[in-house]
Design a protein around this motif. Sequence first.
Motif, PDB file in Angstrom:
ATOM      1  N   THR A  71     -14.838  10.733   0.891  1.00 18.31           N
ATOM      2  CA  THR A  71     -15.366  11.414  -0.286  1.00 18.31           C
ATOM      3  C   THR A  71     -14.338  12.265  -1.034  1.00 18.31           C
ATOM      4  N   ALA A  72     -13.215  12.611  -0.422  1.00 21.73           N
ATOM      5  CA  ALA A  72     -12.275  13.524  -1.068  1.00 21.73           C
ATOM      6  C   ALA A  72     -11.496  12.836  -2.184  1.00 21.73           C
ATOM      7  N   ARG A  73     -11.166  13.591  -3.246  1.00 21.74           N
ATOM      8  CA  ARG A  73     -10.379  13.048  -4.356  1.00 21.74           C
ATOM      9  C   ARG A  73      -8.925  13.492  -4.253  1.00 21.74           C
ATOM     10  N   SER A  74      -8.059  12.699  -4.852  1.00 22.04           N
ATOM     11  CA  SER A  74      -6.642  13.049  -4.905  1.00 22.04           C
ATOM     12  C   SER A  74      -6.039  12.449  -6.156  1.00 22.04           C
ATOM     13  N   ALA A  75      -4.833  12.893  -6.489  1.00 20.24           N
ATOM     14  CA  ALA A  75      -4.139  12.348  -7.653  1.00 20.24           C
ATOM     15  C   ALA A  75      -3.782  10.892  -7.402  1.00 20.24           C
ATOM     16  N   ASP A  76      -3.522  10.209  -8.467  1.00 16.34           N
ATOM     17  CA  ASP A  76      -3.137   8.797  -8.372  1.00 16.34           C
ATOM     18  C   ASP A  76      -1.872   8.667  -7.538  1.00 16.34           C
ATOM     19  N   LEU A  77      -1.836   7.652  -6.682  1.00 18.06           N
ATOM     20  CA  LEU A  77      -0.682   7.425  -5.811  1.00 18.06           C
ATOM     21  C   LEU A  77       0.448   6.688  -6.513  1.00 18.06           C
ATOM     22  N   LYS A  78       0.145   6.015  -7.583  1.00 18.38           N
ATOM     23  CA  LYS A  78       1.169   5.205  -8.244  1.00 18.38           C
ATOM     24  C   LYS A  78       2.305   6.085  -8.746  1.00 18.38           C
ATOM     25  N   GLY A  79       3.541   5.712  -8.375  1.00 13.15           N
ATOM     26  CA  GLY A  79       4.710   6.468  -8.807  1.00 13.15           C
ATOM     27  C   GLY A  79       4.853   7.819  -8.135  1.00 13.15           C
ATOM     28  N   SER A  80       4.176   8.036  -7.028  1.00 13.03           N
ATOM     29  CA  SER A  80       4.240   9.344  -6.351  1.00 13.03           C
ATOM     30  C   SER A  80       5.519   9.531  -5.551  1.00 13.03           C
ATOM     31  N   ARG A  81       6.235   8.463  -5.288  1.00 10.90           N
ATOM     32  CA  ARG A  81       7.592   8.472  -4.725  1.00 10.90           C
ATOM     33  C   ARG A  81       7.697   9.206  -3.374  1.00 10.90           C
ATOM     34  N   PRO A  82       6.912   8.811  -2.396  1.00  9.81           N
ATOM     35  CA  PRO A  82       7.100   9.386  -1.066  1.00  9.81           C
ATOM     36  C   PRO A  82       8.328   8.801  -0.393  1.00  9.81           C
ATOM     37  N   ASN A  83       8.857   9.513   0.606  1.00  6.12           N
ATOM     38  CA  ASN A  83       9.751   8.863   1.553  1.00  6.12           C
ATOM     39  C   ASN A  83       8.919   7.826   2.305  1.00  6.12           C
ATOM     40  N   ILE A  84       9.554   6.737   2.714  1.00  7.31           N
ATOM     41  CA  ILE A  84       8.845   5.692   3.453  1.00  7.31           C
ATOM     42  C   ILE A  84       9.601   5.394   4.739  1.00  7.31           C
ATOM     43  N   ILE A  85       8.908   5.500   5.857  1.00  4.97           N
ATOM     44  CA  ILE A  85       9.469   5.116   7.154  1.00  4.97           C
ATOM     45  C   ILE A  85       8.609   3.985   7.697  1.00  4.97           C
ATOM     46  N   LEU A  86       9.208   2.820   7.851  1.00  6.49           N
ATOM     47  CA  LEU A  86       8.518   1.658   8.403  1.00  6.49           C
ATOM     48  C   LEU A  86       9.079   1.382   9.792  1.00  6.49           C
ATOM     49  N   VAL A  87       8.244   1.564  10.811  1.00  2.86           N
ATOM     50  CA  VAL A  87       8.631   1.283  12.194  1.00  2.86           C
ATOM     51  C   VAL A  87       7.970  -0.027  12.600  1.00  2.86           C
ATOM     52  N   MET A  88       8.785  -0.983  13.038  1.00  2.00           N
ATOM     53  CA  MET A  88       8.244  -2.273  13.477  1.00  2.00           C
ATOM     54  C   MET A  88       8.855  -2.643  14.819  1.00  2.00           C
ATOM     55  N   THR A  89       8.006  -2.836  15.823  1.00  2.00           N
ATOM     56  CA  THR A  89       8.475  -3.231  17.142  1.00  2.00           C
ATOM     57  C   THR A  89       8.472  -4.748  17.266  1.00  2.00           C
ATOM     58  N   ASP A  90       9.083  -5.244  18.336  1.00  2.00           N
ATOM     59  CA  ASP A  90       9.374  -6.667  18.475  1.00  2.00           C
ATOM     60  C   ASP A  90       8.541  -7.285  19.598  1.00  2.00           C
ATOM     61  N   ASP A  91       7.658  -8.195  19.252  1.00  4.23           N
ATOM     62  CA  ASP A  91       6.857  -8.951  20.230  1.00  4.23           C
ATOM     63  C   ASP A  91       5.763  -8.118  20.890  1.00  4.23           C
ATOM     64  N   GLN A  92       5.402  -6.992  20.320  1.00  6.67           N
ATOM     65  CA  GLN A  92       4.330  -6.161  20.877  1.00  6.67           C
ATOM     66  C   GLN A  92       3.000  -6.590  20.266  1.00  6.67           C
ATOM     67  N   GLY A  93       2.042  -6.904  21.109  1.00  5.91           N
ATOM     68  CA  GLY A  93       0.766  -7.387  20.624  1.00  5.91           C
ATOM     69  C   GLY A  93      -0.202  -6.283  20.275  1.00  5.91           C
ATOM     70  N   LYS A  94      -1.290  -6.677  19.618  1.00  2.00           N
ATOM     71  CA  LYS A  94      -2.310  -5.716  19.219  1.00  2.00           C
ATOM     72  C   LYS A  94      -3.009  -5.105  20.430  1.00  2.00           C
ATOM     73  N   GLY A  95      -2.967  -5.794  21.565  1.00  2.00           N
ATOM     74  CA  GLY A  95      -3.609  -5.270  22.764  1.00  2.00           C
ATOM     75  C   GLY A  95      -2.752  -4.334  23.580  1.00  2.00           C
ATOM     76  N   GLU A  96      -1.533  -4.052  23.122  1.00  2.00           N
ATOM     77  CA  GLU A  96      -0.615  -3.246  23.927  1.00  2.00           C
ATOM     78  C   GLU A  96      -0.543  -1.796  23.431  1.00  2.00           C
ATOM     79  N   LEU A  97      -1.703  -1.278  23.084  1.00  2.00           N
ATOM     80  CA  LEU A  97      -1.859   0.111  22.681  1.00  2.00           C
ATOM     81  C   LEU A  97      -3.175   0.608  23.260  1.00  2.00           C
ATOM     82  N   SER A  98      -3.164   1.789  23.849  1.00  2.00           N
ATOM     83  CA  SER A  98      -4.410   2.284  24.445  1.00  2.00           C
ATOM     84  C   SER A  98      -5.456   2.597  23.383  1.00  2.00           C
TER      85      SER A  98
END
Length: 492
Positions: A19-46
């Motif tokens: 329900t909460a409102r916020s300003a438009d995200l377009k052009g908001s220019r956040p830092n982006i950190i993308l972490v991607m692991t290798d061969d880890q399945g969807k079931g390997e997280l508690s």
Amino acid sequence: MIRFVVVVMCSLVLIGGRTARSADLKGSRPNIILVMTDDQGKGELSCLGNTYLPTPHLDRLHSQSLRFTDFHVSPTCSPTRSAIMSGRHEFQNGVTHTILERERMALGTQTLPSALQQAGYQTGIFGKWHLGDEEEYQPNHRGFGEAFIHGAGGIGQAYECSCADYPPNQSNKYFDCVLRHNDTLVQTKGFCTDVFFQAALGWIKKQHDNQQPFFAYIVTNAPHGPMIAPQSSKQPFLDAGYDEETAARFGMITNIDDNMGVLMSKLTQWNMDENTLLIFMTDNGQSQRQGKLNGKKIALFSGNLREGKGSPHEGGTRVPAFWRWTGRLPAGVDTDALTAHIDLFPTFCDLTNAQLPENHQVTGRSMLPLLANPDASWADRYLFTHKGRWEKGSNPHDAKYNGCAVRNERYRMVNNSMLFDIQADPQEKNNLFDQLPDVVQEMQHAYDQWWMQSVPLMVNENVPNSPIRPNWVLYEKQSRQQGIPEWKPDPL
């Protein structure tokens, strides 16, 4: 599936609810950190149902994130990386394998980091590149200003082609590795995942101190085999009765989780949570699906998905995707919209004001509407999967239906012989291929069109294998001329 669309004058961002409102995200220019692991399945997280592998830090990230529960990648390593970098299917970048020069991302591909650089972002990769080892394919030439990587598809790998890691890593895998830091090979100390996160954190802090927006791509080699982990990480699983290989795999994931905890702690310490988008995902399905406990073979939890890495079924492509941006994205909210790795490029461009390339077809779509409102209207579409890996030099058309899938919001067609209603049958047990001919025909038609568009772009199929291993040549040359210096991490 029924979606409710709320039309308002601004985007919706839902903090701990809808329900909460916020300003438009377009052009908001956040830092982006993308972490991607290798061969880890969807079931390997508690947090996703695993009862024997604790992942407390990733569980916390899960609780703080917008979660894409129907997010898809490619069935293996290089293909997923190519799709992320380009915003389109890997075959359309020439990537049809993970070795034999067929892992090389076509040089004409315009990349995500290049677009972000042009928008004023600093760009860095830390870990696994796996899109070509020859110099012109290196990440420094594909849009990354900072590159701290191993070679080939895994630390210590070596094939009879150009895809081979640095010689010392053949016998000293995962600990004290030789890595490439931009143009120089360096000798590191410690476990590889720790080193990659340490390098990334030092670089992130430097960008933060200099008030530079950045894209950090942290791409661990773990938990790709061979299964090797720090003793402290795997010992609890050995004590519980698991065999060495299974305990080491769990230890690798435990170590990833620990490093995610350090990363999140540092972002908070540096007051970066509110201007940083942190994403966690994996590159394909689970590679190890069996282990041993007290000497007996056991099935490892796979998230209740069919098959794993290398498969065209759900278990090969459906992976975790947690998106956290404190104060801007919802916390602890799921969206089941059908999304994929090809969507990252246009999404990041929307967030950063980067321009999509003019002469390069991006087939993904921006996820910005879902970031603003997880219940937003999201048009159905087809996603195409093919495991590739046919014999080099053979006719790709002969492998057209071998290891392929077409997925839309409801159905998954596999190998042109199976059809599953994923909403009713997520484990793909009930084949409806003969019962729903109209659905099959529509999917076949879409797949045929996609295939005919993709085959001409498979530019690496008849390329001869390289007579040299570029990373070995580089190592031998630098060893003779200046030696391999010790890498010194930036202070945190």
